[in-house]
Design a protein around this motif. Structure first.
Motif, short mmCIF file in Angstrom:
data_model
loop_
_atom_site.label_atom_id
_atom_site.label_comp_id
_atom_site.label_asym_id
_atom_site.label_seq_id
_atom_site.Cartn_x
_atom_site.Cartn_y
_atom_site.Cartn_z
N LEU A 1 0.84 -1.22 0.01
CA LEU A 1 0.02 0.03 0.08
C LEU A 1 0.89 1.18 0.16
N MET A 2 1.87 1.37 0.80
CA MET A 2 2.76 2.49 0.68
C MET A 2 3.53 2.42 -0.54
N THR B 1 8.00 8.91 5.69
CA THR B 1 7.67 8.52 4.55
C THR B 1 5.91 8.72 4.39
N ILE B 2 5.28 8.61 5.61
CA ILE B 2 3.88 8.87 5.62
C ILE B 2 3.59 10.43 5.44
N GLN B 3 4.64 11.19 5.87
CA GLN B 3 4.28 12.65 5.42
C GLN B 3 4.71 12.86 4.15
N ALA B 4 5.74 12.17 3.51
CA ALA B 4 5.97 12.52 2.02
C ALA B 4 4.69 12.28 1.16
N ASN C 1 8.09 -1.68 10.03
CA ASN C 1 8.97 -0.44 9.57
C ASN C 1 9.92 -0.74 8.66
N SER C 2 10.48 -1.72 8.55
CA SER C 2 11.32 -2.48 7.53
C SER C 2 10.74 -2.37 6.13
N GLY C 3 9.37 -2.89 6.13
CA GLY C 3 8.55 -2.81 4.65
C GLY C 3 8.53 -1.37 4.32
N THR D 1 10.07 2.82 0.45
CA THR D 1 10.64 4.31 0.29
C THR D 1 11.81 4.33 -0.56
N ASN D 2 12.60 3.13 -0.41
CA ASN D 2 13.70 3.00 -1.33
C ASN D 2 13.33 2.74 -2.60
#
Length: 593
Positions: free
Chosen positions: A19-20, A57-60, A304-306, A311-312
């Protein structure tokens, strides 16, 4: 067989990593199809810890306002022995990345916020009830064959065509198995019973890790009045036995006066795993989240690792899909993420062994050693501030070494003999680590987080100088093609002067807190190249900037294509106000259509 559906990226699995990743790709204007085998999102609690890197990342992707209500910031963890005596406190106070270091959270609600956020992007589609049975790959694309079962029990095959596929289906990932990569590590034999209840009968908002040799346990206060307990199971205790209500009530008898009156959400047995895939990519298929790595719960780093994976990978896929970078850029996904995932698995396994001691003599020795170590302030603060947690440091990937300007590698220290380096407060290299996120002022906004000021793509950040004065024209042209934002950071006292002096295409940020000044004051690197994921790709003296930039572009397989193909097609950075209030999940009839 149904008509083939086309998109840039197929994501298999509507878990948090998938989802992210879909939100990041949607933000960059890519077309995405998410295929989920289940008929709806998982609605029971799983992960309980959300860290500052994930919140950044949620902010981004513009979802802070919808995620924040489902979190407990500053989630404190206390490790206690069998007598209830505190051996260790983990309560980090830093907010270097713009957010509290640790949060408790309700995963189903946060995952739903990520899912509903996709409604902002008409070019991102989610299909529930679509089980991917097979994947065909050729030189230029992948095709997933998904099976859908209708209300009448009949199945229909759908073909989904894309340039890349990312498997985010969890630890049993069919994508990983199809790729044939190994899943190396261990699965400790100990099993745990998870008990989640509503209307928290304790009310304490933090975490207690009970290193009790009789039966190690965990007690966690979560948002929305949810309480979680975890109990280590002994050899011979069966799943049927330990999930029986009377047995669970007996386990809880030392924690609450009347266990039978609790409002139970679930009782479930699970086993810890510590495994990392040998590669996160083969050809046009990749894996992320639990499909790429599994880790015990002790450090709260699975979810968090996901997020780190997404993000990467998100910006790299976007750069390749837009034509800005060659396919080789995607090879850096494994080289950058695998080692850190392994480090988090190793730390979680080690911490678990410390907690799970059941031998009374060994437990007594552990408790005594902890008592002695707690007398040393440096040791105590090492645990309190969470400095034992390895922060990601990339040594291979989209990087340039600050001493040699070597492409694709970055050593941990700056070794130049120049006086600015020899006299610096630290020669630890900032390349390959995440840049801090203090608050800044700009012409149009006051006291905003740095990422909100500079945007969501590449940035060149220069302290005290106009980037256009210290960079030669060929470098400026390459940065323009890359779509990089030129940013000058100055003390707030100089901001208005700098805004008048510098061109309008240079963003001036005023450092009213002094935190940016402190960062640059400590390091001999007044010019920094920031990647879209906010990791430092290069940091150098201004005269080394052209060579550093060229090394970074080579490492990312930059094609020279202008950024307009990526950035002009993308929507403006999304905000919560743009999100649809609901993104209903489909009915069975719709699934089969």
């Amino acid at each position: 067989m149904d008509t083939t559906h086309d998109s840039d990226v197929l994501i298999v699995g509507a878990g948090p990593a998938g989802l992210m990743l879909a939100n990041i790709l949607g933000m960059y204007g890519r077309t995405v199809t998410v295929l989920e085998a289940l008929d709806q999102l998982i609605d029971y609690p799983r992960g309980v810890g959300l860290d500052d890197e994930s919140f950044r990342t949620i902010q981004a992707v513009g979802l802070v306002d919808t995620v924040r209500p489902h979190t407990n910031p500053q989630h404190i963890m206390r490790l206690v022995n069998g007598a209830g005596k505190v051996m260790l406190v983990n309560n980090p106070q830093t907010d270097e990345f713009g957010w509290e270091r640790k949060h408790g959270f309700i995963q189903p609600e946060v995952d739903r916020a990520l899912y509903e956020g996709l409604a902002r992007f008409p070019h991102v589609q989610v299909h529930f009830g679509h089980r991917v049975e097979n994947v065909e790959e050729d030189r230029d694309s992948v095709t997933a064959i998904a099976v859908v079962t209708g209300m009448d029990g009949k199945t229909v095959e759908h073909r989904f065509h894309a340039r890349y596929l990312v498997g985010c289906e969890g630890g049993k990932s069919p994508t990983r198995k199809r790729l044939g990569v190994s899943f190396e590590g261990e699965s400790p034999s100990t099993r745990w019973l998870v008990v989640d209840v509503e209307n928290d009968p304790l009310g304490t908002p933090n975490v207690f890790l009970g290193a009790d040799p009789k039966r190690p346990y965990v007690s966690i206060g979560l948002p929305h009045a949810v309480r979680r307990w975890e109990f280590m199971l002994h050899e011979g205790e069966t799943e049927d036995q330990v999930t029986d209500p009377n047995y669970v009530n007996a386990l809880l008898a030392e924690h609450v006066p009347d266990p039978a009156s609790l409002d139970f959400i679930r009782r479930r047995v699970f086993t810890h795993h510590g495994r990392v895939a040998s590669s996160f990519r083969t050809g046009r298929q990749m894996i992320a989240g639990d499909a790429a790595h599994l880790m015990p719960v002790w450090m709260g780093q699975g979810w968090n690792s996901g997020m780190r994976d997404a993000t990467n990978l998100g910006w790299k896929l976007s750069a390749v899909l837009s034509g800005q970078a060659g396919d080789a850029l995607l090879d850096t996904y494994t080289s950058e993420r695998k080692d850190h995932a392994q480090a988090m698995v190793d730390l979680s396994l080690t911490f678990g062994k410390f907690i799970k001691i059941t031998n009374p003599i060994a437990a007594t020795a552990r408790d005594a050693a902890s008592s002695v170590l707690n007398r040393f302030p440096q040791v105590k603060s090492y645990f309190a501030d969470m400095r034992f947690k390895p922060m990601p440091r990339y040594t291979r990937g989209v990087l340039a070494d600050p001493s040699t300007q070597e492409s694709g590698r970055a050593r941990a220290r700056i070794t130049s003999k120049l006086i600015p380096v020899r006299t610096a407060n630290t020669t630890v290299s900032p390349v390959g680590v995440q840049f801090p996120q203090p608050r800044v002022n700009t012409r149009g906004s006051a006291n905003i987080l740095l990422d909100d000021a500079i945007g969501n793509w590449w940035t060149v950040l220069v302290w005290g100088n106009n980037p256009k004065d210290v960079l030669p024209q060929p470098s400026l042209e390459k940065l323009a093609a890359l779509g990089a934002r030129l940013v000058a950071a100055v003390p707030e006292t100089q901001r208005e002067w700098a805004e008048q002096y510098m061109d309008n295409d240079v963003l001036v940020v005023g450092d009213h807190t002094g935190r940016l000044k402190k960062w640059f004051d400590d390091r001999p690197t007044p010019l920094v190249f920031l990647r879209p994921d906010r990791f430092v790709a290069g940091a150098c003296l201004t005269q080394h900037a052209p060579a550093t930039l060229d090394a970074i572009l080579h490492a990312m397989a930059f094609t020279g294509s202008p950024a307009a193909t990526l950035l002009d097609d993308a929507p403006a950075p999304p905000s919560d106000s743009a999100a649809s209030p609901s993104h209903p999940q489909p009915t069975q009839e719709e699934l089969a259509s």
